[in-house]
Design a protein around this motif. Structure first.
Motif, short mmCIF file in Angstrom:
data_model
loop_
_atom_site.label_atom_id
_atom_site.label_comp_id
_atom_site.label_asym_id
_atom_site.label_seq_id
_atom_site.Cartn_x
_atom_site.Cartn_y
_atom_site.Cartn_z
N ASP A 45 -27.17 22.46 -13.67
CA ASP A 45 -28.43 21.71 -13.70
C ASP A 45 -28.96 21.54 -12.28
O ASP A 45 -28.38 20.78 -11.49
CB ASP A 45 -28.22 20.35 -14.35
N PRO A 46 -30.06 22.21 -11.92
CA PRO A 46 -30.56 22.09 -10.55
C PRO A 46 -31.01 20.68 -10.19
O PRO A 46 -30.99 20.30 -9.01
CB PRO A 46 -31.73 23.08 -10.51
N ALA A 47 -31.41 19.90 -11.18
CA ALA A 47 -31.81 18.52 -10.90
C ALA A 47 -30.62 17.67 -10.48
O ALA A 47 -30.77 16.69 -9.74
CB ALA A 47 -32.49 17.91 -12.12
N LEU A 48 -29.42 18.02 -10.94
CA LEU A 48 -28.21 17.33 -10.49
C LEU A 48 -27.73 17.88 -9.15
O LEU A 48 -27.44 17.12 -8.22
CB LEU A 48 -27.09 17.47 -11.53
N SER A 49 -27.62 19.20 -9.04
CA SER A 49 -27.06 19.78 -7.82
C SER A 49 -27.97 19.62 -6.62
O SER A 49 -27.51 19.66 -5.47
CB SER A 49 -26.75 21.27 -8.04
N ALA A 50 -29.27 19.40 -6.85
CA ALA A 50 -30.18 19.18 -5.72
C ALA A 50 -29.94 17.85 -5.04
O ALA A 50 -30.23 17.70 -3.85
CB ALA A 50 -31.63 19.27 -6.20
N ARG A 51 -29.41 16.88 -5.78
CA ARG A 51 -29.24 15.54 -5.22
C ARG A 51 -27.79 15.15 -5.01
O ARG A 51 -27.49 14.33 -4.14
CB ARG A 51 -29.91 14.52 -6.14
N PHE A 52 -26.88 15.76 -5.78
CA PHE A 52 -25.48 15.35 -5.74
C PHE A 52 -24.57 16.56 -5.48
O PHE A 52 -24.92 17.69 -5.78
CB PHE A 52 -25.08 14.70 -7.07
N ARG A 53 -23.40 16.26 -4.95
CA ARG A 53 -22.36 17.28 -4.82
C ARG A 53 -21.49 17.19 -6.08
O ARG A 53 -20.83 16.17 -6.31
CB ARG A 53 -21.51 17.05 -3.58
N LEU A 54 -21.48 18.23 -6.87
CA LEU A 54 -20.80 18.24 -8.16
C LEU A 54 -19.45 18.93 -8.00
O LEU A 54 -19.38 20.09 -7.58
CB LEU A 54 -21.64 18.97 -9.20
N VAL A 55 -18.38 18.21 -8.33
CA VAL A 55 -17.02 18.73 -8.17
C VAL A 55 -16.29 18.56 -9.50
O VAL A 55 -16.05 17.42 -9.93
CB VAL A 55 -16.26 17.99 -7.05
N ALA A 56 -15.94 19.68 -10.14
CA ALA A 56 -15.21 19.65 -11.41
C ALA A 56 -13.81 20.18 -11.18
O ALA A 56 -13.63 21.28 -10.67
CB ALA A 56 -15.94 20.48 -12.46
N MET A 57 -12.82 19.39 -11.55
CA MET A 57 -11.42 19.75 -11.32
C MET A 57 -10.78 20.32 -12.59
O MET A 57 -11.18 19.99 -13.71
CB MET A 57 -10.61 18.54 -10.86
N ASP A 58 -9.79 21.21 -12.39
CA ASP A 58 -8.87 21.59 -13.46
C ASP A 58 -7.64 20.71 -13.32
O ASP A 58 -6.98 20.71 -12.26
CB ASP A 58 -8.44 23.05 -13.32
N LEU A 59 -7.34 19.94 -14.35
CA LEU A 59 -6.13 19.12 -14.31
C LEU A 59 -4.89 19.99 -14.12
O LEU A 59 -4.88 21.18 -14.48
CB LEU A 59 -6.00 18.33 -15.61
N ARG A 60 -3.86 19.41 -13.55
CA ARG A 60 -2.59 20.15 -13.44
C ARG A 60 -2.17 20.66 -14.81
O ARG A 60 -2.33 19.97 -15.84
CB ARG A 60 -1.49 19.27 -12.84
N GLY A 61 -1.68 21.88 -14.86
CA GLY A 61 -1.28 22.48 -16.13
C GLY A 61 -2.42 23.07 -16.92
O GLY A 61 -2.20 23.61 -18.01
N HIS A 62 -3.63 23.02 -16.40
CA HIS A 62 -4.82 23.48 -17.11
C HIS A 62 -5.62 24.45 -16.23
O HIS A 62 -5.55 24.40 -15.00
CB HIS A 62 -5.73 22.31 -17.47
N GLY A 63 -6.42 25.27 -16.88
CA GLY A 63 -7.35 26.13 -16.17
C GLY A 63 -6.65 26.96 -15.10
O GLY A 63 -5.62 27.59 -15.33
N ALA A 64 -7.23 26.95 -13.90
CA ALA A 64 -6.70 27.74 -12.78
C ALA A 64 -5.76 26.93 -11.89
O ALA A 64 -5.33 27.43 -10.86
CB ALA A 64 -7.85 28.30 -11.95
N SER A 65 -5.44 25.70 -12.27
CA SER A 65 -4.52 24.88 -11.47
C SER A 65 -3.07 25.30 -11.73
O SER A 65 -2.76 25.98 -12.71
CB SER A 65 -4.70 23.40 -11.80
N ASP A 66 -2.19 24.86 -10.84
CA ASP A 66 -0.78 25.14 -11.02
C ASP A 66 -0.23 24.43 -12.26
O ASP A 66 -0.81 23.45 -12.75
CB ASP A 66 0.02 24.66 -9.79
#
Length: 276
Positions: A45-66
């Motif tokens: 969403d450009p309206a969010l990223s234009a004003r805020f720094r958006l950081v989405a994490m992968d929890l441990r054991g999930h996604g690309a995390s260890d």
């Protein structure tokens, strides 16, 4: 941008990042057996990223995390993982927790308190877990998936996870998103899927001590986390504001992304103004 930070013990926590580095951060914490791209509609969403720094994490054991062998029952591990992400994201962050992500935020508050936060958003979230815990009340879709979805046996777990992905997605959730949810669930090792449920912890005192703005968002038709869990959290947290998404299920940020993103921008902007 994809990057990573080191959690406790050097566990690698993968991140997806959008927006300017010097902007107010919003940190997104996904739910059980999912990954950071659950928040794709927010990150894009450009309206969010234009004003805020958006950081989405992968929890441990999930996604690309260890995937460490242990530690999933330890509140401090979850708390320190999120602390490492907040170190990267920057001060006065808004933290947004969906489903099990709400419990991770409660773990962070239990260990570190609220000093580094500007606000909290709980989305279809639990804040407790264990039999009889009011802040962790499951709906019929979650109850139907357990314990089969935790099984080491593929012939038991796979059908349960297929049905779980299908049943929690309303007609307003794109089919591609539902299939991605299934893929993420299957990618999480069954030992991790099970370990996240082998916890018993209440959060009443933690919630009562929150002294930052809190927004509780929940779909009235959520059949994974019962709406009563949202009522419990909102009732414990001083000054919490509840926003019900009428007829939405467990994924209001996917089912109604425009409305959800607008609400998030408003809440995050108001808390930013209060900090200045």
């Amino acid at each position: 941008m994809n990057t990573e930070v080191a959690g406790p013990g050097g566990v690698r926590i993968a991140l997806r990042v959008e927006g300017a580095q010097n902007s107010r951060p919003i940190v997104f914490v996904h739910g059980w057996a999912q990954a950071s791209n659950a928040w794709s509609a927010q990150l894009a969403d450009p309206a969010l990223s234009a004003r805020f720094r958006l950081v989405a994490m992968d929890l441990r054991g999930h996604g690309a995390s260890d995937v460490p062998a242990a530690g999933y029952d330890d509140p401090r591990q979850w708390a320190d993982d999120l602390a490492a992400v907040l170190d990267f994201a920057g001060p006065d962050a808004i933290v947004v927790g969906w489903s099990y992500g709400g419990l991770v935020i409660a773990d962070y508050l239990r260990v570190h308190g609220t000093a580094r936060l500007a606000g909290i958003v709980l989305v279809g979230a639990i804040t407790e877990i264990g039999r009889g815990r009011a802040g962790g009340q499951n709906g019929p879709v979650m109850r139907a998936a357990l314990p089969a979805a935790l099984s080491e046996e593929a012939e038991v777990a796979v059908p349960a996870l297929v049905e779980f992905a299908r049943a929690q997605a309303s007609p307003r959730v794109p089919g591609s998103y539902t299939q991605a949810m299934l893929g993420h669930s299957l990618a999480v090792p069954p030992s991790v899927r099970g370990a996240l449920f082998r916890r018993d912890i209440g959060s009443a005192e933690v919630l009562q001590a929150v002294d930052k703005p809190v927004l509780v968002v929940h779909g009235t038709a959520d059949r994974v986390v019962a709406p009563a869990a949202a009522e419990y959290s909102a009732g414990k947290i001083p000054g919490a504001v509840v926003r019900w998404f009428v007829d939405a299920g467990h994924l209001p940020f996917v089912e109604e992304p425009g409305e959800f993103n607008s609400l998030l921008r408003q809440f995050s902007g108001e808390t930013a103004d209060e900090q200045e």
